[in-house]
Design an enzyme around this catalytic site. Structure first.
Site, mmCIF file in Angstrom:
data_model
loop_
_atom_site.group_PDB
_atom_site.id
_atom_site.type_symbol
_atom_site.label_atom_id
_atom_site.label_comp_id
_atom_site.label_asym_id
_atom_site.label_seq_id
_atom_site.Cartn_x
_atom_site.Cartn_y
_atom_site.Cartn_z
ATOM 1 N N PHE A 41 31.561 10.713 -10.995
ATOM 2 C CA PHE A 41 31.038 10.200 -12.252
ATOM 3 C C PHE A 41 29.401 10.388 -12.199
ATOM 4 C CE2 PHE A 41 34.740 7.493 -11.716
ATOM 5 C CZ PHE A 41 35.188 7.489 -12.975
ATOM 6 N N TYR A 91 23.199 20.946 -19.741
ATOM 7 C CA TYR A 91 24.071 19.822 -19.376
ATOM 8 C C TYR A 91 25.618 20.531 -19.435
ATOM 9 C CZ TYR A 91 27.004 15.814 -20.138
ATOM 10 O OH TYR A 91 28.064 14.729 -19.893
ATOM 11 N N ASN A 134 23.266 6.767 -6.094
ATOM 12 C CA ASN A 134 21.565 6.550 -5.554
ATOM 13 C C ASN A 134 20.800 5.797 -6.510
ATOM 14 O OD1 ASN A 134 21.241 7.913 -8.215
ATOM 15 N ND2 ASN A 134 20.908 10.012 -7.054
ATOM 16 N N ILE A 164 30.161 4.631 -17.191
ATOM 17 C CA ILE A 164 31.633 4.613 -16.858
ATOM 18 C C ILE A 164 32.093 4.530 -15.632
ATOM 19 C CG2 ILE A 164 33.454 6.306 -17.488
ATOM 20 C CD1 ILE A 164 31.688 7.800 -19.424
ATOM 21 N N ARG A 221 31.595 11.668 -35.305
ATOM 22 C CA ARG A 221 32.047 11.742 -33.922
ATOM 23 C C ARG A 221 33.298 11.027 -33.301
ATOM 24 N NH1 ARG A 221 29.187 15.442 -34.622
ATOM 25 N NH2 ARG A 221 27.170 16.004 -33.426
ATOM 26 N N ASP A 256 23.280 20.003 -33.370
ATOM 27 C CA ASP A 256 24.080 19.134 -33.869
ATOM 28 C C ASP A 256 25.551 19.547 -34.831
ATOM 29 O OD1 ASP A 256 23.454 16.794 -32.429
ATOM 30 O OD2 ASP A 256 22.594 15.827 -34.053
#
Length: 324
Positions: A71, A139, A30, A11, A219, A284
């Site tokens: 990002f 996450y 990095n 992105i 989704r 999910d």
């Protein structure tokens, strides 16, 4: 000068490509998951780590930075469960390091790439910014922790921030010079296209008994260039002095099932997929669809590209970059 951390990633690199014609840009990455070839030649590239205070300070000493866009998070849900230390260290601690040095250098404009993973498994049909946040993995937790830091810092310091929560970023730049290139690849569209191009023997569909029209998960897919354009709209307002300190969802507002995505990939490629149907994956949700009306009302932004356009651009990228 605009500093883009993580600007060699999927992105981030698309944002940089959209940005370099109007702004001077320096990219810090990095290259742990990003690619040097993905960074537009008009941008200055610095290889370094977000957690390295000396590198960050040197950037602020060398360039007159007006805004920072972030990002640079790790973003694999499964990996975050297996190795949460990696995620909290990079996504939270390194971001704290960046914000601390920004404060010391009086750099106040900050745009943060966040995620629909902050919502967890919402109990609503359309997810807006007021939907409660209950992340279900490290996450999502790490992203929400940074969001909370931004709210707290803005109250005590002169920080002007925007949080953009992405849904399912997909597609590639129309030039097909940059696109989605992860290792390992975990996203549905590139996995299906890799299979259709002979790079995978089959694809797996996890669950066919969800409460959806065809039984597979739904989704909200949004073209990566639409995401990039939303960032530029927000950045322009920050640089114009508008005080925002706000959260916006970025999505199409339309849901597509796993089966619909596979069918569209077959239509675009003219090939037939070998699909293996297996059991559900834990965690999910049946549906994740964005309500992005807030950013439309305040900035006039809407996602422009539909599922066909998203997949067509991704297929062109995969065809043109088979060896990358």
């Amino acid at each position: 000068m605009i500093l883009v951390v993580g600007g060699a990633g999927y992105i981030g690199s698309h944002f940089v490509k959209e940005l370099v014609d109007d702004y001077d840009v320096v990219v810090l990455d990095n290259l742990s998951t990003g690619h040097r070839w993905a960074v537009d030649d008009k941008a200055i590239f610095v290889q370094g780590d977000l957690g390295d205070s000396q590198v960050i300070q040197q950037l602020f000493d060398s360039y007159r930075i007006e805004a920072v866009l972030h990002f640079a998070a790790y973003s694999l849900v499964g990996e975050s469960v297996q190795d949460p230390l990696k995620y909290y260290e990079n996504n939270v601690v390194a971001t704290f390091n960046l914000l601390k040095i920004m404060k010391e250098n009086n750099i106040n404009n900050f745009i943060f790439s966040s995620t629909a993973a902050t919502y967890g498994i919402p109990q609503v049909e359309l997810i807006d910014e007021q939907t409660p946040t209950y992340p279900i993995n490290p996450y999502g937790h790490s992203k929400l922790m940074v969001e909370q830091m931004l709210h707290d810092f803005s109250k005590s310091y002169d920080l002007n921030f925007v949080i953009l929560r992405y849904f399912n970023a997909a597609g590639a730049d129309e030039s097909a010079m940059i696109g989605e290139c992860h290792s390992p690849e975990t996203h549905l569209i590139p996995i299906v296209l890799q299979h259709l191009l002979g790079q995978r023997e089959s694809i797996s569909v996890f669950g066919t008994d969800y409460d959806t029209p065809d039984g597979t998960c739904i989704r909200d897919y949004i073209h990566v260039t639409d995401i990039a354009k939303a960032h530029i709209l927000v950045l322009n307002q920050l640089l114009a002095g508008k005080q925002l300190n706000a959260i916006y969802n970025l999505g199409n507002g339309n849901g597509y099932s796993v089966k619909q995505v596979i069918d569209m990939c077959e239509k675009v490629s003219g090939k037939t997929a070998n699909v293996q149907y297996v059991g559900r994956r834990e965690g999910d949700p049946a549906k994740l669809i964005a309500n992005s009306e807030k950013i439309y009302k305040e900035f006039g932004w809407r996602a422009q590209k539909d599922l066909y356009t998203i997949i067509k651009s991704a297929y062109k990228w995969h065809l043109n970059n088979f060896s990358k």
